[in-house]
Enzyme design. Structure first.
Site, short mmCIF file in Angstrom:
data_model
loop_
_atom_site.label_atom_id
_atom_site.label_comp_id
_atom_site.label_asym_id
_atom_site.label_seq_id
_atom_site.Cartn_x
_atom_site.Cartn_y
_atom_site.Cartn_z
N GLY A 1 0.77 -1.24 0.00
CA GLY A 1 0.00 0.00 0.00
C GLY A 1 0.80 1.28 0.00
O GLY A 1 2.03 1.30 -0.05
N CYS B 1 11.99 -1.66 2.69
CA CYS B 1 10.89 -1.44 1.74
C CYS B 1 9.84 -0.47 2.29
O CYS B 1 10.13 0.70 2.44
CB CYS B 1 10.29 -2.79 1.35
N HIS C 1 15.26 -5.68 -1.00
CA HIS C 1 15.06 -6.77 -0.04
C HIS C 1 16.35 -7.57 0.19
O HIS C 1 16.65 -8.50 -0.56
CB HIS C 1 13.97 -7.72 -0.55
N GLU D 1 16.83 -9.70 2.42
CA GLU D 1 16.45 -11.05 2.87
C GLU D 1 15.93 -11.91 1.73
O GLU D 1 15.44 -13.01 1.97
CB GLU D 1 15.37 -10.93 3.96
#
Length: 368
Positions: free
Chosen positions: A231, A257, A342, A344
């Site tokens: 969102g 993020c 990201h 991860e």
């Protein structure tokens, strides 16, 4: 069974139904990854969106549930050129078609995903409908699409209660002793963020998105993480107010993020929606301190505006090599750093996972 994808500009694609037969209205986005479709489908960041996979064959290694990034999928729909009928993989537990039905994900295959992606790149991300009903009343359909917006999705995906993980959970190394205690503010946490911390000897507490800063600080964590999520970051007004309080603390903070965007807003920066975003596993980002370029996995439709970053507050630490957008911030006189990509990433790439080591050093008070 025939299925139709209708875009808000009036374009109609005809293909075959896959997964659930329910009609959905969603934001249509594309992902350029060649692998990792299960991780995409179970990434909470896709709540309120239907994903176009640009790679032409999806599902060829089936579904292995231990690779899921959340307990269930929040993705509205899947759009592919071809869905593999038979997955070949010794770890396979079910087919992707079975998974789509189980998770109630609507989908369509057999359309020209290259043409669709070009439309989204040229005109920008737009809303769309996946339906098995022939689109006879286009004016009412297009009005419905124009009225749709992605709202309330952080509240939809966040945990409802505090969850505690220790080394050994989520298939991690159980032989590690606890080095640090980390609090995660869950605005859309992926399991692999938790795993990356567990594998470094952290005890991890995952808190609901609306947890008060005072409650997190009262637990006296060694570090705080703010995760990825779905969102518009500006919709998270109450969360941003709590982050202002966390910002004032002296506890090390690492944000990823959506968390990166929320921390920027809390610090007085601004964000804006991108034309079609970054979604894929091959985005190059440059570390401005070292000149090193990492290949990163990304999934975002909003970005921190470079011109809005106060010089006395933070400096840009990473930029996207393709378009120059902000990919990371380091906050001045604070133990805070954030990244848009990201580190991860699972199924990968793993290039930037070293940033978790930076976070560990920061908690050890050993960072330069």
């Amino acid at each position: 069974m025939k299925a139709y994808l209708i875009l808000e500009d009036g374009t109609v694609f005809t293909g075959k139904n896959i997964g659930s037969k329910k009609e959905i209205v969603s934001e249509i986005v594309f992902n350029t990854s060649m692998t990792g479709y299960l991780e995409v489908l179970t990434d909470p960041s896709y709540a309120g969106q239907a994903v176009v996979m640009t790679y032409p064959l999806i599902g060829n290694y089936g579904i292995c549930r231990t690779d899921m990034e959340a307990k269930q999928s929040q993705t509205d729909g899947l759009i592919v050129r071809e869905l593999a009928r038979l997955g070949s993989n010794f770890r396979k537990e079910q087919s992707i078609q079975e998974f789509l039905i189980e998770q109630n994900i609507s989908g369509i295959q057999g359309i020209d995903t290259r043409a669709l992606t070009k439309i989204l790149r040229e005109k920008g991300t737009m809303n769309g409908m996946i339906t098995t009903e022939k689109p006879d009343d286009m004016p009412s359909i297009l009005e419905k699409l124009r009225q749709y917006s992605v709202r309330g999705v952080v509240e939809k995906v966040t945990t409802k209660e505090v969850i505690l993980y220790k080394p050994g959970d989520l298939n991690t190394n159980s032989n590690l002793s606890v080095r640090k205690k980390v609090a995660i503010l869950d605005v859309g946490t992926k399991y692999n963020i938790v795993r990356c911390l567990l594998n470094r000897g952290c005890e991890v507490s995952v808190y609901p998105a609306r947890t008060k800063a005072a409650d997190i600080l009262a637990a006296k964590p060694d570090g705080i993480m703010i995760t990825n999520g779905p969102g518009d970051p500006k919709e998270c007004v109450e969360i941003i107010e709590e982050l202002k309080l966390l910002y004032q603390s002296d506890i090390p903070i690492f944000a990823i993020c959506l968390g990166h965007q929320l921390m920027a807003l809390a610090a007085g920066c601004d964000t804006e929606k991108m034309k079609y975003g970054h979604r894929g596993a091959n985005h190059p980002v440059k570390d401005l301190a070292t000149g090193h370029v990492y290949i990163s996995s990304q999934n975002h439709g909003y970005v921190v505006k470079a011109s809005s970053i106060p010089e006395e507050v933070a400096e840009v630490s990473f930029v996207n090599v393709n378009d120059g957008t902000v990919e990371g911030l380091t906050y001045k006189n604070k133990k805070i750093f954030t990244v848009q990509f990201h580190p991860e990433a699972c199924a990968g790439p793993k290039d930037s996972e070293v940033l978790f080591e930076r976070f560990m050093k920061m908690m050890d008070c050993k960072e330069d």
